[in-house]
Design an enzyme around this catalytic site. Structure first.
Site: not given
Length: 387
Positions: A96, A181
């Site tokens: 991230r 997911s």
């Protein structure tokens, strides 16, 4: 027609959420620039580009950041022996801040006042993206649709989002038959949500077999050699991709855990971190072989704090930068070669050697006295028994 609101750079994956968010942002009056990070995932990037353009993106950036991800984010984690809650090798948490760094760079290049992401309001990624963005560009404004009542009240679940996609002609890869997911990068693949939210649902692991490898390191991994066919790989990215392939085939690095999210709730995740698992064990072994005992104790404490900071999204914080420098200094003597094999999902260390080894074969031998006086141990034991 909504009033023009300026330009926003969207961290775009091409999946259900960000595809719908792209169209929704346009409906709100934003000019949308889509940014798709190539961080090692298996994806048709040109198809993703055409999809974003078809949905109305003003411009599409596809940035290959795989090399910097390995060298600037994964390698420091390997040096730290970073594990969150004793098990998680931080695959998503490391990716991230790397993605966010390029997001901010593109926003500055384009003169965009806003950036946006598709992270949910319950997860860790919203924190990781936004703390990184604010650290790198304090004046940037972040749009997080999943935290806006007008968005999440309109889309309380995946069904409503898929209805929106159908209505606006948005092709999506997710269907009700695969309601979970998945996030993939060079470091790992993660599976969360959907049926996996029930912690009793069983994860069936893949079969595994045997391979042997030699890994040479000098502060960071520098070469891997397959003992079977002699194949050698030296560049950071090439080495990491090769280890992913070898270890992945043998089921290495697959875990099923319940972890504590930074926002306060527990969540269940299934992670596959093949190369990262091999490198964790190899580095741990050569570090124990070459590092002073008391230095290593301090470094272990730093590693624990480093893992927590990375998981919680503080990669670009002053304290995490300080820790990376400290951990990097501790690695000066971590040089050598580790031989290992993988079998049925496990990593086995077979041997190691190093020019900086602190192992003294004569000193530790049961057959040679060496430079050691056994009688000295009597006083050592007596002093320690005083308590």
């Amino acid at each position: 027609m909504a009033q023009p609101k300026g330009t926003v750079v969207l961290a775009y994956s091409g999946g259900l959420d960000t595809s719908c968010i792209l169209v929704w942002l346009k409906d709100q009056g934003y000019d949308v620039i889509a940014y798709l990070a190539n961080i090692g995932q298996k994806e048709d990037f040109e198809a993703a580009r055409k999809k974003a353009q078809g949905l109305g993106a003003k411009k599409v950036y596809i940035e290959d950041i795989s090399k910097e991800f390995v060298e600037e984010f994964i390698w420091p984690a390997v040096q730290a022996n970073a594990l969150y809650e004793d098990r998680y090798l931080l695959g998503t948490a490391l990716a991230r801040p790397c993605i966010a760094r390029k997001l901010v760079e593109i926003a500055q290049r384009e003169g965009a006042q806003y950036v946006a992401h598709g992270a949910t309001g319950k997860g860790n990624d919203q924190v990781r993206f936004e703390l990184s963005c604010y650290a790198l560009c304090p004046k940037i404004k972040v749009i997080a649709p999943w935290r806006l009542p007008e968005f999440y009240q309109r889309f309380p679940g995946r069904r409503e989002l898929m209805d929106y996609a159908k209505k606006h002609g948005i092709p999506v890869p997710v269907t009700p038959q695969t309601p979970w997911s998945m996030d993939e990068n060079l470091m790992h693949i993660s599976y969360e949500a959907g049926i996996l939210e029930n912690p009793k649902v069983i994860d069936h692991s893949r079969p595994a077999s045997l391979a042997a490898t030699g890994l040479r390191a000098s502060r960071v991994p520098v070469k891997v050699t397959n003992a079977g066919d002699g194949a050698t790989h030296c560049s950071a990215l090439e080495l990491f991709v090769y280890l992913n392939d070898i270890a992945g085939k043998h089921g290495v690095g697959r875990i099923d855990i319940v972890e504590n999210r930074f926002v306060g709730m527990k969540s269940r995740g299934i992670y596959e971190t093949p190369a990262g698992t091999i490198l964790y064990h190899a580095h741990l072994d050569i570090e124990a072989f070459t590092m002073d005992r008391e230095v290593r104790k301090i470094k272990q404490g730093l590693a624990l704090k480093f893992s927590e900071l990375v998981y919680n999204g503080f990669w670009h914080s002053p304290e995490c930068e300080f820790l990376r420098q400290c951990i990097g200094c501790s690695q000066e003597a971590v040089v050598g070669t580790v031989r290992l094999s993988v079998l049925k999902g496990q990593v086995y260390i077979l041997g190691r050697e190093s020019p900086r080894s602190l192992y003294n074969e004569e000193l530790v031998s049961m057959n040679v006295q060496g430079d050691y006086e056994p009688a000295d141990a009597t006083g050592f034991i007596n002093i320690n028994s005083l308590r």
